[in-house]
Design a protein around this motif. Structure first.
Motif, PDB file in Angstrom:
ATOM      1  N   ARG A  28       0.916  -1.212   0.025  1.00  0.00           N
ATOM      2  CA  ARG A  28      -0.043   0.179   0.094  1.00  0.00           C
ATOM      3  C   ARG A  28       1.089   1.239  -0.020  1.00  0.00           C
ATOM      4  O   ARG A  28       0.440   2.189  -0.640  1.00  0.00           O
ATOM      5  CB  ARG A  28      -0.900  -0.038   1.376  1.00  0.00           C
ATOM      6  N   LEU A  29       2.091   1.148   0.829  1.00  0.00           N
ATOM      7  CA  LEU A  29       3.050   2.277   0.784  1.00  0.00           C
ATOM      8  C   LEU A  29       3.407   2.733  -0.560  1.00  0.00           C
ATOM      9  O   LEU A  29       3.771   3.769  -0.939  1.00  0.00           O
ATOM     10  CB  LEU A  29       4.021   1.946   1.671  1.00  0.00           C
ATOM     11  N   ASN A  30       3.583   1.459  -1.500  1.00  0.00           N
ATOM     12  CA  ASN A  30       4.096   1.328  -2.797  1.00  0.00           C
ATOM     13  C   ASN A  30       3.164   2.457  -3.491  1.00  0.00           C
ATOM     14  O   ASN A  30       3.442   3.122  -4.421  1.00  0.00           O
ATOM     15  CB  ASN A  30       4.388  -0.074  -3.131  1.00  0.00           C
ATOM     16  N   ALA A  31       1.837   2.090  -3.350  1.00  0.00           N
ATOM     17  CA  ALA A  31       0.923   2.698  -4.286  1.00  0.00           C
ATOM     18  C   ALA A  31       0.777   4.198  -3.897  1.00  0.00           C
ATOM     19  O   ALA A  31       0.448   5.066  -4.712  1.00  0.00           O
ATOM     20  CB  ALA A  31      -0.685   2.125  -3.978  1.00  0.00           C
ATOM     21  N   LEU A  32       1.053   4.337  -2.451  1.00  0.00           N
ATOM     22  CA  LEU A  32       0.914   5.956  -2.042  1.00  0.00           C
ATOM     23  C   LEU A  32       2.285   6.577  -2.597  1.00  0.00           C
ATOM     24  O   LEU A  32       1.790   7.698  -3.181  1.00  0.00           O
ATOM     25  CB  LEU A  32       1.100   5.943  -0.532  1.00  0.00           C
ATOM     26  N   GLY A  33       3.205   5.901  -2.909  1.00  0.00           N
ATOM     27  CA  GLY A  33       4.337   6.517  -3.551  1.00  0.00           C
ATOM     28  C   GLY A  33       4.044   6.981  -5.079  1.00  0.00           C
ATOM     29  O   GLY A  33       4.275   7.962  -5.630  1.00  0.00           O
ATOM     30  N   LEU A  34       3.509   6.140  -5.681  1.00  0.00           N
ATOM     31  CA  LEU A  34       3.155   6.355  -7.119  1.00  0.00           C
ATOM     32  C   LEU A  34       2.345   7.599  -7.221  1.00  0.00           C
ATOM     33  O   LEU A  34       2.407   8.609  -7.842  1.00  0.00           O
ATOM     34  CB  LEU A  34       2.546   5.222  -7.783  1.00  0.00           C
ATOM     35  N   TRP A  35       1.216   7.588  -6.355  1.00  0.00           N
ATOM     36  CA  TRP A  35       0.166   8.565  -6.480  1.00  0.00           C
ATOM     37  C   TRP A  35       0.748   9.911  -5.871  1.00  0.00           C
ATOM     38  O   TRP A  35       0.388  11.034  -6.713  1.00  0.00           O
ATOM     39  CB  TRP A  35      -1.190   8.336  -5.744  1.00  0.00           C
ATOM     40  N   THR A  36       1.713   9.927  -5.007  1.00  0.00           N
ATOM     41  CA  THR A  36       2.288  11.228  -4.525  1.00  0.00           C
ATOM     42  C   THR A  36       3.135  11.863  -5.727  1.00  0.00           C
ATOM     43  O   THR A  36       3.027  12.931  -5.795  1.00  0.00           O
ATOM     44  CB  THR A  36       2.903  10.997  -3.328  1.00  0.00           C
ATOM     45  N   THR A  37       3.971  10.831  -6.404  1.00  0.00           N
ATOM     46  CA  THR A  37       4.655  11.379  -7.389  1.00  0.00           C
ATOM     47  C   THR A  37       3.969  12.231  -8.521  1.00  0.00           C
ATOM     48  O   THR A  37       4.113  13.112  -8.990  1.00  0.00           O
ATOM     49  CB  THR A  37       5.292  10.108  -8.066  1.00  0.00           C
ATOM     50  N   LEU A  38       2.693  11.324  -8.722  1.00  0.00           N
ATOM     51  CA  LEU A  38       1.841  11.948  -9.883  1.00  0.00           C
ATOM     52  C   LEU A  38       0.934  13.303  -9.499  1.00  0.00           C
ATOM     53  O   LEU A  38       1.349  14.234 -10.175  1.00  0.00           O
ATOM     54  CB  LEU A  38       0.604  10.923 -10.081  1.00  0.00           C
ATOM     55  N   PHE A  39       0.688  13.353  -8.003  1.00  0.00           N
ATOM     56  CA  PHE A  39      -0.001  14.429  -7.821  1.00  0.00           C
ATOM     57  C   PHE A  39       0.932  15.591  -7.405  1.00  0.00           C
ATOM     58  O   PHE A  39       0.438  16.769  -7.658  1.00  0.00           O
ATOM     59  CB  PHE A  39      -0.907  14.169  -6.374  1.00  0.00           C
ATOM     60  N   GLY A  40       2.237  15.218  -6.870  1.00  0.00           N
ATOM     61  CA  GLY A  40       3.353  16.263  -6.830  1.00  0.00           C
ATOM     62  C   GLY A  40       3.579  17.038  -8.268  1.00  0.00           C
ATOM     63  O   GLY A  40       3.570  17.947  -8.228  1.00  0.00           O
ATOM     64  N   GLY A  41       3.544  16.142  -9.540  1.00  0.00           N
ATOM     65  CA  GLY A  41       3.798  16.835 -10.611  1.00  0.00           C
ATOM     66  C   GLY A  41       2.574  17.402 -10.942  1.00  0.00           C
ATOM     67  O   GLY A  41       2.906  18.504 -11.591  1.00  0.00           O
ATOM     68  N   LEU A  42       1.363  17.144 -10.830  1.00  0.00           N
ATOM     69  CA  LEU A  42       0.342  17.655 -11.008  1.00  0.00           C
ATOM     70  C   LEU A  42       0.299  19.195 -10.318  1.00  0.00           C
ATOM     71  O   LEU A  42      -0.181  20.319 -10.957  1.00  0.00           O
ATOM     72  CB  LEU A  42      -1.048  16.960 -10.697  1.00  0.00           C
ATOM     73  N   VAL A  43       0.435  19.317  -9.129  1.00  0.00           N
ATOM     74  CA  VAL A  43       0.705  20.485  -8.453  1.00  0.00           C
ATOM     75  C   VAL A  43       1.704  21.295  -9.044  1.00  0.00           C
ATOM     76  O   VAL A  43       1.657  22.567  -9.320  1.00  0.00           O
ATOM     77  CB  VAL A  43       1.088  20.284  -6.916  1.00  0.00           C
ATOM     78  N   LEU A  44       2.700  21.030  -9.523  1.00  0.00           N
ATOM     79  CA  LEU A  44       3.979  21.721  -9.926  1.00  0.00           C
ATOM     80  C   LEU A  44       3.046  22.313 -11.415  1.00  0.00           C
ATOM     81  O   LEU A  44       3.096  23.602 -11.464  1.00  0.00           O
ATOM     82  CB  LEU A  44       5.225  20.757 -10.323  1.00  0.00           C
ATOM     83  N   TYR A  45       2.528  21.480 -12.201  1.00  0.00           N
ATOM     84  CA  TYR A  45       2.180  21.800 -13.472  1.00  0.00           C
ATOM     85  C   TYR A  45       1.018  22.638 -13.397  1.00  0.00           C
ATOM     86  O   TYR A  45       0.186  23.308 -14.084  1.00  0.00           O
ATOM     87  CB  TYR A  45       2.030  20.743 -14.339  1.00  0.00           C
ATOM     88  N   VAL A  70       7.669  12.797  -0.518  1.00  0.00           N
ATOM     89  CA  VAL A  70       6.949  11.659   0.434  1.00  0.00           C
ATOM     90  C   VAL A  70       6.955  10.420  -0.238  1.00  0.00           C
ATOM     91  O   VAL A  70       7.563   9.354   0.448  1.00  0.00           O
ATOM     92  CB  VAL A  70       5.747  12.134   0.833  1.00  0.00           C
ATOM     93  N   GLY A  71       6.565  10.368  -1.596  1.00  0.00           N
ATOM     94  CA  GLY A  71       6.474   9.186  -2.161  1.00  0.00           C
ATOM     95  C   GLY A  71       7.775   8.444  -2.558  1.00  0.00           C
ATOM     96  O   GLY A  71       8.127   7.308  -2.182  1.00  0.00           O
ATOM     97  N   THR A  72       8.890   9.284  -2.640  1.00  0.00           N
ATOM     98  CA  THR A  72      10.240   8.803  -2.864  1.00  0.00           C
ATOM     99  C   THR A  72      10.864   8.088  -1.626  1.00  0.00           C
ATOM    100  O   THR A  72      11.581   7.201  -1.656  1.00  0.00           O
ATOM    101  CB  THR A  72      11.197   9.956  -3.520  1.00  0.00           C
ATOM    102  N   ILE A  73      10.652   8.779  -0.502  1.00  0.00           N
ATOM    103  CA  ILE A  73      10.972   8.357   0.655  1.00  0.00           C
ATOM    104  C   ILE A  73      10.476   7.052   0.887  1.00  0.00           C
ATOM    105  O   ILE A  73      11.165   5.934   1.232  1.00  0.00           O
ATOM    106  CB  ILE A  73      10.983   9.125   1.880  1.00  0.00           C
ATOM    107  N   GLY A  74       8.965   6.947   0.586  1.00  0.00           N
ATOM    108  CA  GLY A  74       8.531   5.722   0.938  1.00  0.00           C
ATOM    109  C   GLY A  74       8.878   4.471  -0.080  1.00  0.00           C
ATOM    110  O   GLY A  74       9.136   3.517   0.478  1.00  0.00           O
ATOM    111  N   ALA A  75       9.345   4.972  -1.053  1.00  0.00           N
ATOM    112  CA  ALA A  75       9.833   4.048  -2.087  1.00  0.00           C
ATOM    113  C   ALA A  75      11.120   3.352  -1.513  1.00  0.00           C
ATOM    114  O   ALA A  75      11.419   2.195  -1.368  1.00  0.00           O
ATOM    115  CB  ALA A  75      10.255   4.261  -3.563  1.00  0.00           C
ATOM    116  N   GLY A  76      12.029   4.331  -0.872  1.00  0.00           N
ATOM    117  CA  GLY A  76      13.346   3.892  -0.453  1.00  0.00           C
ATOM    118  C   GLY A  76      13.254   2.913   0.966  1.00  0.00           C
ATOM    119  O   GLY A  76      13.769   1.892   0.922  1.00  0.00           O
ATOM    120  N   VAL A  77      12.333   3.395   1.655  1.00  0.00           N
ATOM    121  CA  VAL A  77      12.040   2.554   2.632  1.00  0.00           C
ATOM    122  C   VAL A  77      11.780   0.991   2.185  1.00  0.00           C
ATOM    123  O   VAL A  77      11.962  -0.137   2.737  1.00  0.00           O
ATOM    124  CB  VAL A  77      10.890   2.871   3.428  1.00  0.00           C
TER     125      VAL A  77
END
Lengths: 552, 276, 192
Positions: free
Chosen positions: A114-131, A174-181
């Motif tokens: 589930r943390l893995n899924a969180l990582g994907l979605w935070t990456t996507l939403f982080g990108g959307l916030v930027l754009y 947040v998602g990247t750290i989750g992926a590292g863990v």
């Protein structure tokens, strides 16, 4: 009988159900695919930004967007850099690792799905916030990807774009750290029986050390970004020189993240190359132990070289000398890797199929990037060419010639496993040669314009500087490169339907992911095999001459 | 966690869940709100709390997992086919062996001699240029010294046409070193050129000189553009070609000697090759 | 040669440790920033010597350190199957955590209202509120996790056989306490 059943499987559920399936999945394979797809999407966006930048620089004193050109140019290179590093480079590598690590070590899934899924979605939403900054009145941030203070201060960036930049990176961090863990827990605690840490596939080993770097490097960025937000929103003074704050601190904090970050972007690629070259040279990886130690060495040294990005701010002489020496040290483990890859190919029965083609492209191009890196590590040279196009040429050789060539090698290698279809070799060759030629034409001349003194990030230049021809070659190179990416995307999509079936093990490879079906079932392995050497599939294929007889 | 499949042919896997998506959306909204409007942050925080509660509930024992049935027999992996016997190493003569090293090479002395002969002949066109153009024989020599010595490019043309001791000695040194180096490189490189008649002469006499002439033209433009102005490039090309042809002829005409065999030796078992 | 490597490590424990390493890097950055800006403060501005109310801080520090001991006792009791002792020690830990947060709240209100030290007043304010604020946020998250475990324990979901969640929460709690020791040393001792 079997054929009828197969067809009944092919019939897929209606699209809302399928979308729901992908949105809620915790399967590391689907998440990996989505990570890579996300990265490809942002690669195209970042690529379009790069083309606009190049088009603007084609002729001296041009203004392709009219009056707004200077601002828009600043915004374009800010978004281009941020996108390529945070939304292309890291996601594509995390995605590939996501897909492959559990399969390679014989696990059913990642440690924390589930943390893995969180990582994907935070990456996507982080990108959307930027754009989303495109929709704000001031438009996207115009601060450069390393966002030096005081450019991020409220005085110089009054619009909300800079806040969105910081927020987007915080969220995706947040998602990247989750992926590292997640990778650490998976690799350290979920390996198949018999697979000691000394027997993991080399890609897994590099992901292990990439994760260590993620855990040590991303949190400082998070903290520094929080300080930026506090400065901007609550009037704190961290980077505000007028009130005792220090722009210099931002440079330290950013590069303490930023330098390990470039190794986060290259270590996994070293792993990919170390998987591809042995399989396509039909030999074991030469000097696994030295390669493993070199990976650790790079991961450790990389934590102590950040200030080589800052020679020009006027560090103390001793500090300059320390950081120059430490940076030069990196070339030793990297050199070990280069020579070991060559030694793996030496005398092998090389198959020049697409993955190997890109791997060899990687060796040659990354070598050039590495050599110019050594030049830049020497402080006096850096004083001369810092913040010129020489630097731009250097890091594009490492990030495209290194990371991207390696990623392409990996995708050509593992696409049959992921989809059950082979990619088109013809299209792969077109892509390779267009990319190689276009890439060299784009970034080779930048070294020259850099030595001639052309600073990076200027939106235009005067015609009497001798820079025109180099910029024109660069732009033409970019135009040659562009179709290669389209060919690649087309190949990915078309082969999904019409590629020849791959079978379980199309390359006659040796790691565990090739022991299951292509694509693998949700549970990866019916029964988890017991591993006795670094090439478990070799042992199964050659029971009379297994590897474990030779490994210490 | 690698638990073996249970007797019913099911595998326990974590169930699909929407909470990670909701949590990420909440986080992004909360961040967006901090930069824009507090209302968004409130919505984001509410989403985050909901998601965390839902997530924790799925971590409780007995929840959050589903049993996935094994794939049908026809969709299981094809068992690996074991090949009996030991695996042989790849050796010369076997199909797939693409290991090509020249079996005979020129001795090192050939490279040295080639470099010397080329180096002796090369001044002829250079000096011819100097004399016929009216600049005198010293101009090309002084320009060559300018490769190494600073501030030569600041001299006037008249000064450059004069004999200068330091420049003369430096130019001789540069000339000898470069000639010998390139001669040695010829000794190593020419035997690797494909073996059709004249190929070695073509490579040594034309292709290689053309490459370094181009490179030095480009480099000089970057490093010392003032110096480049003085060089008369057609004559420059001619003297490079003279060197190349002379050195190549000398190298090619020497007797080749056999290299010590490095293939076919018994290797330690570690670097194993696939001949299956 | 081929001993099973996986059994010794639990991925959840490795994961928690990895997460704590990243947290350490995060706090390390904030602490380094605090130290970076240690320099004489203009007279008339709030400075570390006058602004901080040491007795109050010592009291809340004592509570937080004590809570590390109580959560250790709670975990030991859980493993031995002493349900009530576990619940008691665990609840005590929570109360101590809440007292610590109360202490921080008191400290902040006096700083802001009496000493006029805010995040935007000067660099001491920026560094202090960021560092102590993020620590307090971590304590708050810890208190929420303690509460969740307490609730689950009362419903008999946390048992000696299923104690890993409680153990991981206790690791997090010890970590937050350890960070506070460093923060205390830096903010209230070194800065003076």
């Amino acid at each position: 009988m079997a054929t009828i059943e197969r067809e009944s499987h092919v019939e897929s559920p209606p699209w809302p159900a399928r979308v729901h399936d992908w949105l809620t999945t915790v399967d590391h394979k689907k998440l990996g695919i989505m990570y890579v797809a996300l990265a490809m999407g942002f690669l195209i966006i970042g690529g379009i930004e790069a083309l606009l930048i190049r088009w603007q620089l084609m002729w001296p004193e041009s203004r392709i967007f009219g009056q707004d050109t200077p601002t828009l140019f600043n915004q374009l290179f800010t978004l281009h850099g941020t996108t390529m590093v945070f939304l292309v480079g890291m996601p594509v590598l995390i995605g590939m690792a996501n897909y492959l690590v559990p399969l390679m070590i014989g696990a059913r899934d990642m440690a924390f799905p589930r943390l893995n899924a969180l990582g994907l979605w935070t990456t996507l939403f982080g990108g959307l916030v930027l754009y989303l900054s495109f929709l704000t009145p001031g438009g996207p941030p115009a601060i450069g990807w390393f966002a030096y203070a005081p450019l991020t201060g409220h005085t110089f960036a009054r619009d909300v774009g800079t806040d969105l930049w910081a927020m987007g990176l915080l969220v995706s961090g947040v998602g990247t750290i989750g992926a590292g863990v997640n990778f650490l827990a998976t690799i350290l605690a979920m390996r198949a029986p018999g697979m000691t840490l000394g027997k993991v596939p080399f890609f897994v080993w590099t992901i292990l050390w990439t994760s260590v770097q993620i855990l040590l490097a991303i949190p400082p960025l998070t903290a520094a970004l929080i300080m930026v937000v506090l400065d901007r929103q609550l009037g704190a003074h961290f980077f505000d020189a007028a009130n005792g704050g220090s722009p210099y601190l931002w440079q330290h904090l950013f590069w303490f993240f930023g330098h390990p970050e470039v190794y986060i972007l290259i270590l996994p690629v070293f792993g990919i190359i170390s998987e591809v070259i042995p399989v396509f040279s039909r030999k074991v990886l030469f000097g696994y132990e030295f390669m493993a130690a070199a990976t650790m060495g790079i991961a450790f040294i990389a934590m102590g070289v950040w200030a080589h990005h800052m020679y020009c701010v006027g560090l103390a002489r001793t500090v300059d000398i320390y950081f120059a020496a430490a940076s030069l040290l990196v070339s030793i483990p990297t050199g070990i890797k280069m020579f070991n890859w060559l030694a793996t190919m030496y005398g092998g029965r090389i198959r020049f199929t697409a993955p190997m083609l890109f791997a060899i492209g990687f060796l040659a191009m990354f070598l050039i990037g590495g050599l110019t890196g050594i030049m830049l590590a020497v402080a006096p040279v850096d004083f001369q060419v810092s913040d010129t196009y020489f630097v731009v040429g250097h890091f594009h050789f490492t990030l495209i010639g290194g990371t991207l060539f390696g990623v392409f090698a990996g995708i050509y290698y593992w696409y049959p496993k992921v989809t059950g279809r082979m990619l088109s070799e013809t299209l792969a060759r077109w892509q390779f040669w267009l990319l190689l030629v276009g890439f060299l034409l784009t970034f080779g001349p930048m070294h020259v314009s850099g030595v001639l003194g052309m600073p990076r990030r200027i939106y235009t230049y005067l015609p009497d500087r001798g820079w025109d021809v180099w910029n024109q070659i660069s732009t033409i190179g970019a135009l040659i490169q562009a179709p290669s990416y389209l060919i690649f995307v087309w190949n990915l999509m078309a082969s999904l339907r019409s590629g020849p079936p791959a079978g379980d093990d199309p390359w006659d490879a040796w790691t565990l992911e090739w022991a299951t079906t292509s694509p693998p079932p949700p549970y990866n392995f019916e029964e988890v095999p017991t591993v006795r050497s670094r090439r478990p599939l070799w042992d199964f294929k050659h029971p009379d001459d297994p590897d474990w007889k030779y490994e210490g | 966690m690698a638990e073996p499949s249970n007797p019913q042919g099911n595998v326990e896997l974590p169930a699909a869940t929407v909470w990670p998506l909701v949590l990420a959306a909440g986080l992004a909204l909360a961040g967006l709100g901090l930069a824009t409007s507090a209302l968004l942050s409130v919505v984001g925080l509410a989403l985050m709390v909901t998601a965390v509660v839902g997530w924790v509930a799925e971590l409780l024992p007995g929840r959050g997992h589903v049993a996935v049935p094994l794939a049908g027999v026809e969709r299981r992996p094809v068992p690996v086919k074991p090949l009996p016997g030991r695996v042989e190493q790849l050796r010369p003569g076997m199909p797939g062996h693409r290991f090509r090293l020249p079996e005979k090479v020129h001795p090192i002395s050939a490279g040295i001699r080639g470099g010397l002969v080329g180096g002796l002949l090369m001044p002829i066109p250079a000096l011819t240029y100097g004399i016929t153009s009216g600049h005198g024989p010293w101009l090309p020599i002084n320009l060559l010294a300018g490769l190494l010595l600073p501030r030569v490019e600041t001299q006037t043309l008249a000064e450059l046409e004069q004999f200068q001791w330091t420049l003369f000695l430096v130019a001789c040194g540069i000339h000898v070193v470069i000639s010998l180096t390139i001669g040695l490189l010829y000794g190593v490189l020419l035997p690797t050129v494909p073996a059709f008649p004249g190929a070695q002469l073509l490579a040594g006499g034309l292709i290689l000189p053309a490459m370094w002439t181009g490179a030095s033209y480009g480099l000089m433009g970057v490093l010392n553009p003032a110096l480049r102005e003085h060089v008369h490039w057609p004559w420059y090309v001619v003297s490079q070609l003279v060197f190349g042809v002379a050195a190549a002829i000398v190298v090619v005409r020497t007797e080749r000697v056999a290299v010590a065999p490095i293939v076919g030796r018994e290797l330690p078992p570690a670097p194993r090759e696939d001949r299956a | 040669m081929s001993e099973p490597p996986s059994e010794a490590l639990d991925p959840r424990k490795v994961g928690m440790l990895a997460f704590l390493v990243s947290e350490a890097a995060f706090f390390g950055t904030l602490i380094a920033t605090f130290l970076f800006f240690l320099r004489p403060i203009r007279s008339g501005e709030p400075n570390p010597r006058d602004a901080f109310d040491i007795p109050l801080v010592l009291l809340s520090t004592f509570c937080l350190l004590l809570s590390s001991a109580t959560i250790h006792q709670a975990h030991k009791s859980l493993l031995r199957g002493w349900r009530w002792a576990f619940l008691g020690w665990w609840a005590t830990t929570m109360v101590l955590g809440i007292i610590f947060l109360g202490g921080t709240a008191l400290e902040w209100s006096s700083l802001i209202q009496e000493k006029q030290l805010t995040i935007s007043r000067n660099l001491l304010g920026s560094c202090y509120f960021t560092l102590v604020g993020f620590h307090a946020a971590h304590v708050s998250v810890g208190v929420v996790m303690l509460a969740v475990v307490l609730l689950l324990a009362m419903r008999d979901v946390v048992t000696p056989q299923q104690s890993l969640g409680a153990e991981l929460v206790s690791w997090y709690w010890h970590f937050v306490d350890g960070v506070w020791v460093v923060v205390f040393a830096v903010v209230y001792v070194v800065a003076r």
